[in-house]
Design a protein around this motif. Sequence first.
Motif, PDB file in Angstrom:
ATOM      1  N   MET B 163       0.839  -1.204   0.000  1.00  0.00           N
ATOM      2  CA  MET B 163       0.000   0.000   0.000  1.00  0.00           C
ATOM      3  C   MET B 163       0.874   1.254   0.000  1.00  0.00           C
ATOM      4  O   MET B 163       0.622   2.207  -0.734  1.00  0.00           O
ATOM      5  CB  MET B 163      -0.880  -0.005   1.261  1.00  0.00           C
ATOM      6  N   PHE B 164       1.933   1.215   0.821  1.00  0.00           N
ATOM      7  CA  PHE B 164       2.831   2.364   0.911  1.00  0.00           C
ATOM      8  C   PHE B 164       3.545   2.593  -0.434  1.00  0.00           C
ATOM      9  O   PHE B 164       3.596   3.720  -0.941  1.00  0.00           O
ATOM     10  CB  PHE B 164       3.854   2.144   2.036  1.00  0.00           C
ATOM     11  N   CYS B 165       4.069   1.517  -1.014  1.00  0.00           N
ATOM     12  CA  CYS B 165       4.782   1.643  -2.303  1.00  0.00           C
ATOM     13  C   CYS B 165       3.831   2.155  -3.395  1.00  0.00           C
ATOM     14  O   CYS B 165       4.218   3.009  -4.204  1.00  0.00           O
ATOM     15  CB  CYS B 165       5.352   0.290  -2.743  1.00  0.00           C
ATOM     16  N   SER B 166       2.613   1.634  -3.429  1.00  0.00           N
ATOM     17  CA  SER B 166       1.655   2.051  -4.459  1.00  0.00           C
ATOM     18  C   SER B 166       1.318   3.530  -4.301  1.00  0.00           C
ATOM     19  O   SER B 166       1.209   4.265  -5.289  1.00  0.00           O
ATOM     20  CB  SER B 166       0.368   1.216  -4.376  1.00  0.00           C
ATOM     21  N   GLY B 167       1.171   3.969  -3.052  1.00  0.00           N
ATOM     22  CA  GLY B 167       0.914   5.384  -2.803  1.00  0.00           C
ATOM     23  C   GLY B 167       2.053   6.248  -3.315  1.00  0.00           C
ATOM     24  O   GLY B 167       1.834   7.287  -3.941  1.00  0.00           O
ATOM     25  N   LEU B 168       3.285   5.787  -3.071  1.00  0.00           N
ATOM     26  CA  LEU B 168       4.451   6.545  -3.545  1.00  0.00           C
ATOM     27  C   LEU B 168       4.470   6.649  -5.071  1.00  0.00           C
ATOM     28  O   LEU B 168       4.739   7.713  -5.621  1.00  0.00           O
ATOM     29  CB  LEU B 168       5.743   5.846  -3.099  1.00  0.00           C
ATOM     30  N   VAL B 169       4.177   5.523  -5.741  1.00  0.00           N
ATOM     31  CA  VAL B 169       4.181   5.533  -7.213  1.00  0.00           C
ATOM     32  C   VAL B 169       3.073   6.449  -7.740  1.00  0.00           C
ATOM     33  O   VAL B 169       3.259   7.189  -8.705  1.00  0.00           O
ATOM     34  CB  VAL B 169       4.029   4.103  -7.772  1.00  0.00           C
ATOM     35  N   LEU B 240       1.756  -5.504  15.902  1.00  0.00           N
ATOM     36  CA  LEU B 240       2.567  -4.626  15.043  1.00  0.00           C
ATOM     37  C   LEU B 240       1.906  -4.443  13.676  1.00  0.00           C
ATOM     38  O   LEU B 240       1.879  -3.344  13.121  1.00  0.00           O
ATOM     39  CB  LEU B 240       3.963  -5.229  14.839  1.00  0.00           C
ATOM     40  N   ASN B 241       1.365  -5.535  13.141  1.00  0.00           N
ATOM     41  CA  ASN B 241       0.726  -5.455  11.827  1.00  0.00           C
ATOM     42  C   ASN B 241      -0.476  -4.519  11.833  1.00  0.00           C
ATOM     43  O   ASN B 241      -0.725  -3.816  10.844  1.00  0.00           O
ATOM     44  CB  ASN B 241       0.303  -6.844  11.355  1.00  0.00           C
ATOM     45  N   ALA B 242      -1.215  -4.525  12.948  1.00  0.00           N
ATOM     46  CA  ALA B 242      -2.367  -3.618  13.043  1.00  0.00           C
ATOM     47  C   ALA B 242      -1.879  -2.175  12.911  1.00  0.00           C
ATOM     48  O   ALA B 242      -2.473  -1.360  12.179  1.00  0.00           O
ATOM     49  CB  ALA B 242      -3.098  -3.822  14.367  1.00  0.00           C
ATOM     50  N   LEU B 243      -0.761  -1.869  13.581  1.00  0.00           N
ATOM     51  CA  LEU B 243      -0.186  -0.521  13.495  1.00  0.00           C
ATOM     52  C   LEU B 243       0.320  -0.233  12.077  1.00  0.00           C
ATOM     53  O   LEU B 243       0.096   0.846  11.528  1.00  0.00           O
ATOM     54  CB  LEU B 243       0.976  -0.377  14.477  1.00  0.00           C
ATOM     55  N   TRP B 244       1.007  -1.211  11.513  1.00  0.00           N
ATOM     56  CA  TRP B 244       1.571  -1.026  10.163  1.00  0.00           C
ATOM     57  C   TRP B 244       0.480  -0.809   9.133  1.00  0.00           C
ATOM     58  O   TRP B 244       0.610   0.041   8.252  1.00  0.00           O
ATOM     59  CB  TRP B 244       2.418  -2.251   9.791  1.00  0.00           C
ATOM     60  N   LEU B 245      -0.581  -1.611   9.215  1.00  0.00           N
ATOM     61  CA  LEU B 245      -1.670  -1.471   8.228  1.00  0.00           C
ATOM     62  C   LEU B 245      -2.362  -0.117   8.379  1.00  0.00           C
ATOM     63  O   LEU B 245      -2.673   0.539   7.380  1.00  0.00           O
ATOM     64  CB  LEU B 245      -2.674  -2.610   8.377  1.00  0.00           C
ATOM     65  N   ALA B 246      -2.568   0.289   9.634  1.00  0.00           N
ATOM     66  CA  ALA B 246      -3.209   1.594   9.856  1.00  0.00           C
ATOM     67  C   ALA B 246      -2.317   2.704   9.305  1.00  0.00           C
ATOM     68  O   ALA B 246      -2.790   3.622   8.621  1.00  0.00           O
ATOM     69  CB  ALA B 246      -3.471   1.801  11.347  1.00  0.00           C
ATOM     70  N   GLY B 247      -1.011   2.601   9.583  1.00  0.00           N
ATOM     71  CA  GLY B 247      -0.063   3.607   9.080  1.00  0.00           C
ATOM     72  C   GLY B 247      -0.033   3.636   7.563  1.00  0.00           C
ATOM     73  O   GLY B 247      -0.018   4.717   6.944  1.00  0.00           O
ATOM     74  N   ALA B 248      -0.050   2.451   6.948  1.00  0.00           N
ATOM     75  CA  ALA B 248      -0.003   2.374   5.479  1.00  0.00           C
ATOM     76  C   ALA B 248      -1.277   2.964   4.875  1.00  0.00           C
ATOM     77  O   ALA B 248      -1.236   3.651   3.844  1.00  0.00           O
ATOM     78  CB  ALA B 248       0.184   0.935   5.029  1.00  0.00           C
ATOM     79  N   ALA B 249      -2.430   2.711   5.515  1.00  0.00           N
ATOM     80  CA  ALA B 249      -3.699   3.247   5.003  1.00  0.00           C
ATOM     81  C   ALA B 249      -3.695   4.773   5.058  1.00  0.00           C
ATOM     82  O   ALA B 249      -4.119   5.442   4.109  1.00  0.00           O
ATOM     83  CB  ALA B 249      -4.874   2.678   5.801  1.00  0.00           C
ATOM     84  N   PHE B 252      -1.350   5.982   2.336  1.00  0.00           N
ATOM     85  CA  PHE B 252      -1.956   5.835   1.008  1.00  0.00           C
ATOM     86  C   PHE B 252      -2.929   6.990   0.745  1.00  0.00           C
ATOM     87  O   PHE B 252      -2.900   7.609  -0.328  1.00  0.00           O
ATOM     88  CB  PHE B 252      -2.679   4.483   0.920  1.00  0.00           C
ATOM     89  N   GLN B 253      -3.764   7.288   1.745  1.00  0.00           N
ATOM     90  CA  GLN B 253      -4.730   8.391   1.593  1.00  0.00           C
ATOM     91  C   GLN B 253      -4.006   9.725   1.425  1.00  0.00           C
ATOM     92  O   GLN B 253      -4.385  10.546   0.586  1.00  0.00           O
ATOM     93  CB  GLN B 253      -5.635   8.473   2.833  1.00  0.00           C
TER      94      GLN B 253
END
Lengths: 255, 270
Positions: B163-169, B240-249, B252-253
């Motif tokens: 999600m993070f990489c796609s947002g960057l692209v 940790l994944n819950a934090l990572w996914l929230a951060g990535a979302a 992305f926004q």
Amino acid sequence: MTAPVIKAERLSKHYGEAIAVDGISFAIASDSITGLLGGNGAGKTTTIGMIMGLVAPTAGRVTVLGADMAHEPHRVLHRMNFESPHVDLPHRLTVRQNLTVFGMLYGVADVEGRIARLAGDLDLGEFIDRPAGKLSAGQKTRVALAKALVNEPEVLVLDEPTASLDPDTADWIRGHLERYRKGKQATILLASHNMGEVERLCDRVIMMKRGCIVDDDAPARLIVRYGRHTLEEVFLDVARGRRKPSLATQEEAAS
Amino acid sequence: MSEHSPAFSLRRIAAMVLRHWYLLRSSWPRLLEIVYWPAVQMTMWGFLQLHVAKQPGALALAAGTFLAAVLLWDVLFRGQLGFSISFLEEMWARNLANLMISPLRPVEFVIALIVMSVIRLAIGFVPVSLLAIAFFGFNFWSLGLALAAFFANLLFTSWAVGMFCSGLVMRQGLGAEGLTWSLMFLFLPLTCVYYPVATLPQWLQPIAWALPPTAVFEGMRALVIEHAFRADLMAWALALNALWLAGAAVAFQALLAAARRGGSLLQVGE
């Protein structure tokens, strides 16, 4: 008096120091075809981007069917559609597959039936099961138009819909747009460099230069006001800053 | 056309999955690419495991984890690539603006990319795990329920990175595409895929433990070597994944909003 379908209020877009659109305002009524004219860099594509919600304005706002496109585009995107040479359809998917995907995205109830009607209207039958990337320029334009019409939009925004087409295909596309507008009472906004196309299709022309609106009127009235014979001559006058309509011709046009 | 469009639509998600399924179906090189590299990696590490297993002592014990490690690493890496490549396909096809002006919501787009990540992973992983049984007698599936916990945690991380990489692209254009292919390799040494966390210098260990896959690889080693399922490690990875996914979302926004401000959605390119 019905509310305008598209309304821009002091709309601006700056990219750093560069000003792409500079505080323009206009309102477009329903059941009309409006042309957005201007040379390269006039701000047409950026204006269209803001109308579609793809570009966020720096200042001002644009509403479509009452929705602020910077903040609530999803209220109305299912009632709009768009075609542009800056975007493409996936090349490896066939025409039918592309239209199926977009039909589903736009919530079309009977996707197969809609594709069959579009295939008939736009003469896609011969190549409907061919990959989109293997079509000629004219065929691709017809497919892009089919995608833009898949949800029978009330608001259709077209950026140079007949660019790079031969005169016969371009004329055919124009005829289809005229029929669509009449049949659906649709509102069409059209950016084009083809003055003949704009003269034939548009009820009204908004002329842009360096991010500003420099004139806004019906094509025939513009021609009279500028004392010219064709819209192309008017366009060249505006683009090159050669002359402004005289007061006398303005009054003549108004009468 | 209706006055209202639903705020969430499974049909729109299905449309996006169908779009990518059509693409995969039409291109055998794409399908081959999904299976090819995992198969090569598994073969290389499989032979290495056979060789090291013949050595005496602790080395032989450690060798038992190589194939499990490489297969789990592949879940992480391929999960992210499955997400990111499906996104990149829209950029390569210059189709992103068509999607962004359609009723498709960003959350539906992300869910469709997640589904595609799982489909692409399954296409690559299932045949390769069967090859591991046939060639090296290593039955990855025998890890049982623990495998589900490993898989889930690795996939969550892969989606966050995707999600993070796609947002960057989306924001920076295809010039940032290289990050999609290479960012995950930063995780290879830091998540301790092939060695215990204790191997790292003291100062690096807290950083390693902040990465969810580290707990998964430690858990895998505990399972293969000590036959113990470490639920505490899985819970840590999940938190940790819950934090990572929230951060990535959120990222992305924010990157999508920045792309709208920068006008990069309209003219996709470098």
